[in-house]
Design a protein around this motif. Structure first.
Motif, PDB file in Angstrom:
ATOM      1  N   ASP A 250       0.800  -1.240  -0.210  1.00  0.00           N
ATOM      2  CA  ASP A 250      -0.035   0.039   0.033  1.00  0.00           C
ATOM      3  C   ASP A 250       0.715   1.330   0.015  1.00  0.00           C
ATOM      4  OD1 ASP A 250      -2.124  -1.395  -0.046  1.00  0.00           O
ATOM      5  OD2 ASP A 250      -2.821  -1.263   1.886  1.00  0.00           O
ATOM      6  N   TYR A 251       1.896   1.242   0.974  1.00  0.00           N
ATOM      7  CA  TYR A 251       2.669   2.450   1.006  1.00  0.00           C
ATOM      8  C   TYR A 251       3.399   2.908  -0.221  1.00  0.00           C
ATOM      9  CZ  TYR A 251       6.578  -0.688   1.868  1.00  0.00           C
ATOM     10  OH  TYR A 251       7.435  -1.580   1.708  1.00  0.00           O
ATOM     11  N   LEU A 252       3.944   1.994  -1.080  1.00  0.00           N
ATOM     12  CA  LEU A 252       4.399   2.193  -2.276  1.00  0.00           C
ATOM     13  C   LEU A 252       3.353   2.436  -3.643  1.00  0.00           C
ATOM     14  CD1 LEU A 252       7.300   2.593  -3.047  1.00  0.00           C
ATOM     15  CD2 LEU A 252       7.347  -0.117  -3.645  1.00  0.00           C
ATOM     16  N   SER A 253       2.163   1.757  -3.469  1.00  0.00           N
ATOM     17  CA  SER A 253       1.067   2.280  -4.336  1.00  0.00           C
ATOM     18  C   SER A 253       0.846   3.609  -4.222  1.00  0.00           C
ATOM     19  CB  SER A 253      -0.109   1.005  -4.087  1.00  0.00           C
ATOM     20  OG  SER A 253      -1.000   1.415  -4.689  1.00  0.00           O
ATOM     21  N   GLN A 254       0.711   4.149  -3.217  1.00  0.00           N
ATOM     22  CA  GLN A 254       0.382   5.542  -2.916  1.00  0.00           C
ATOM     23  C   GLN A 254       1.466   6.394  -3.367  1.00  0.00           C
ATOM     24  OE1 GLN A 254      -2.691   6.453  -2.053  1.00  0.00           O
ATOM     25  NE2 GLN A 254      -3.232   4.366  -1.771  1.00  0.00           N
ATOM     26  N   TRP A 255       2.679   6.063  -3.150  1.00  0.00           N
ATOM     27  CA  TRP A 255       3.740   6.828  -3.630  1.00  0.00           C
ATOM     28  C   TRP A 255       3.552   6.808  -5.175  1.00  0.00           C
ATOM     29  CZ3 TRP A 255       7.774   6.936  -6.994  1.00  0.00           C
ATOM     30  CH2 TRP A 255       8.751   7.829  -6.718  1.00  0.00           C
TER      31      TRP A 255
ATOM     32  N   SER B  52       0.426  -8.215  -3.655  1.00  0.00           N
ATOM     33  CA  SER B  52       0.201  -7.266  -2.619  1.00  0.00           C
ATOM     34  C   SER B  52      -0.631  -7.920  -1.499  1.00  0.00           C
ATOM     35  CB  SER B  52      -0.616  -5.897  -3.027  1.00  0.00           C
ATOM     36  OG  SER B  52      -1.913  -6.146  -3.373  1.00  0.00           O
TER      37      SER B  52
ATOM     38  N   ASP C  20      12.340   8.395   1.751  1.00  0.00           N
ATOM     39  CA  ASP C  20      11.866   7.085   2.169  1.00  0.00           C
ATOM     40  C   ASP C  20      12.001   5.982   0.997  1.00  0.00           C
ATOM     41  OD1 ASP C  20      11.502   8.098   4.368  1.00  0.00           O
ATOM     42  OD2 ASP C  20       9.383   8.202   4.789  1.00  0.00           O
ATOM     43  N   TYR C  21      11.535   6.418  -0.122  1.00  0.00           N
ATOM     44  CA  TYR C  21      11.253   5.405  -1.160  1.00  0.00           C
ATOM     45  C   TYR C  21      12.009   5.785  -2.653  1.00  0.00           C
ATOM     46  CZ  TYR C  21       7.317   4.483   1.924  1.00  0.00           C
ATOM     47  OH  TYR C  21       6.747   4.557   3.056  1.00  0.00           O
TER      48      TYR C  21
END
Length: 576
Positions: A313-318, A468, A521-522
């Motif tokens: 989720d966190y990378l999908s939002q990025w 995911s 972070d990413y």
């Protein structure tokens, strides 16, 4: 006495008269018989002469008819030859009745199979049959580099610039590379020919014969089915009137790119449905185009973020934020309710949420489904779970009949039965099928990878099972100028990441991790996907030329107590 003498004399005269009368009657009868015989002989002779005359007449008539028939045949032959010469294409009669290697489908898998066959059998004669009226070409640039080209003539010629600026053709090889179909079987050095614009509608595995839609039959020694997939649509569009369907694109082939390219140049708004690889790539590409032409680009999908089925989720939002930064209006958690004709010639798209979108054109990018027409007509086994032609670990469906690429449901000896829809899998499976068609008998052990670029600055590569829904562990570092798709293509001069990964140098493991600052972070990192506490998939986020390490980790199948230590193998903290 005188009276007796007179009586005797009278009797004698009477006897003589009677004898004379009888003799005259016999003579008359004899003459009549002779006359009748003569008459019959004359009649017989006349009949014989009449029969002879009739036979002569019939013979003359037969001779005349024969001469007329010969003349007619010659005339018909001349006419037929004249018609053939004018109407029949030269290649139509030149298709071989039998070839050693037949490859059905003219995509990446077939071309990889060709290369593998030729490396093992240098004199091989190989025939590719493809339903597109084109030579074999690569698909990835259709949703990536081609959209960033400013040279319209190059785009029209299907030439694109890699992220490093070097120009190349979308086609694997130029026309001069291929042997004309009519010369293939007579070529002493072998070769590869492409029969384009033709469709194979059935294969008889027992007789080893392929049947084309125009009735042509081609026998084979070895055959590969690599028909790929066809783009999925949405059920809400099935009943759409034809006039509105003209405003909908299912994106897959060169024709689709060329059509959408023209539409993007003439429209005010385009809406893309789909948040996966293709949908996100097209959204970024059209968003980039829109910045220069004021084209309004919207992306809608049912997931919570871009690449929501693959990335945590966190990378999908990025990623979603990255797409928005390209000027795209992103609408997550969106499902289409209906499509109808709107005002001003636009489409009105009604969402289940109650909201609606007005747009000039819709692009559907919700995945592909394997092209299974041949499975039905040829009575080949289909995988009811994953879809696709069911094959063994050697990619063989039946004796001497193989399947590779998107359409193959294959047995992976490491990960079980799978079906994969990515460019590198088409290369890997096509190559393996080609090797096995020459007698290698090798199982599928090589893990194919896939990649996606959201423009020249953000890209990722993945291998194994990346879902995911699985638990993940991510380790990230600060990105540098070298951690972009553009940088890796500049370094390797290769747009196809599967090729550059195969040629990558050995990486020295990194050391301690520096502390990350806010906003870093990413930038780049490694994401491990776990099943039963074992690594079954890896995503390399803006980390390039490290795929061999990920492949080794998957092959070992170990459990790890600390994956941050494993991440050091990728040396992501090095400033390259």
């Amino acid at each position: 006495a005188a009276e007796e003498d007179a009586a005797a004399k009278g009797a004698e005269e009477a006897a003589v008269s009677k004898a004379a009368e009888e003799a005259a009657a016999a003579k008359a009868a004899e003459e009549a018989a002779a006359a009748k015989a003569a008459e019959e002989a004359a009649a017989a002779k006349a009949a014989e002469e009449a029969a002879a005359a009739k036979a002569a007449e019939e013979a003359a008539a037969a001779k005349t008819t024969e001469a007329a028939t010969v003349a007619e045949t010659v005339t018909a032959k001349v006419v037929e030859e004249a018609v053939v010469e004018v109407a029949a294409p030269p290649a139509a009669a030149a298709v071989p009745e039998h070839v050693p290697y037949l490859l059905i489908g003219a995509g990446t898998a077939s071309f990889a199979a060709y290369r593998a066959i030729k490396s093992k059998d240098p004199l091989a004669r190989i025939l590719i049959v493809g339903d597109e009226d084109r030579l074999p070409y690569m698909r990835p640039p259709l949703s990536k580099e081609l959209w960033f080209m400013s040279d319209k003539d190059a785009v029209e010629d299907l030439r694109f610039k890699q992220w490093n600026g070097r120009e190349r053709s979308l086609y694997f090889e130029p026309p001069s590379f291929y042997t004309p179909v009519s010369e293939l079987m007579d070529s002493p050095k072998g070769g590869i020919s492409v029969l384009s614009g033709k469709k194979v509608v059935r294969v008889d595995p027992k007789a080893q014969v392929a049947f084309l839609s125009d009735g042509t039959q081609i026998g084979y020694d070895k055959c590969l089915i690599a028909t790929g997939g066809k783009p999925k649509s949405l059920p809400q569009l099935e009943s759409l009137p034809e006039e509105l369907k003209e405003h909908v694109t299912l994106f897959r082939k060169i024709d689709d790119f060329q059509s959408l390219d023209k539409i993007a140049n003439s429209s005010k708004s385009i809406t893309i449905f789909g948040g996966g690889f293709l949908g996100s790539e097209l959204a970024c590409a059209l968003g980039h185009r829109g910045k220069q032409s004021n084209l309004e680009v919207t992306q809608a999908y049912q997931e919570g973020g871009n690449m929501g089925k693959v990335l945590p989720d966190y990378l999908s939002q990025w990623t979603t934020d990255k797409v928005r930064s390209e000027g795209v209006t992103v609408l997550p958690n969106s499902r289409i309710s209906s499509v109808s004709k709107g005002e001003g010639g636009q489409l009105k798209v009604q969402m289940e949420s109650g909201n609606s979108i007005s747009t000039d054109h819709i692009v559907i990018a919700v995945g592909v489904e394997p092209d299974m027409a041949l499975a039905t007509s040829s009575k080949l086994e289909v995988d009811p779970v994953h879809g696709g032609f069911k094959v063994n670990a050697e990619l063989e469906a039946r004796t001497n009949l193989y399947v590779a690429g998107d359409a193959a449901s294959f047995y992976d000896v490491a990960l079980g039965r799978r079906r994969v829809e990515h460019h590198d899998h088409a290369v890997v499976s096509g190559r393996l099928a080609g090797e096995n068609m020459t007698g290698a008998k090798k199982p599928y052990t090589h893990q194919s990878m896939f990649w996606s670029d959201l423009g020249p600055d953000v890209g990722y590569e993945a291998i194994g099972v990346v879902d995911s829904k699985l638990p993940t562990v991510g380790v990230f570092a600060k990105a540098t100028a070298q951690d972009t798709p553009k940088a890796v293509v500049t370094k390797t001069d290769e747009a196809m990441r599967s090729v550059s990964e195969a040629q990558a140098d050995k990486i020295i493991p990194g050391g301690a991790e520096p502390a990350l600052k806010d906003g870093e972070d990413y930038g780049k990192g490694v994401i491990f996907y776990l099943r039963d506490n074992k690594v079954v998939g890896v995503v390399l986020w803006n980390v390039f030329n490290r795929m061999s390490i990920a492949r080794r980790i998957l092959k070992e199948g170990k459990s790890y107590d600390d994956l941050t230590e494993v991440a050091k193998l990728f040396n992501i903290h090095a400033a390259e």
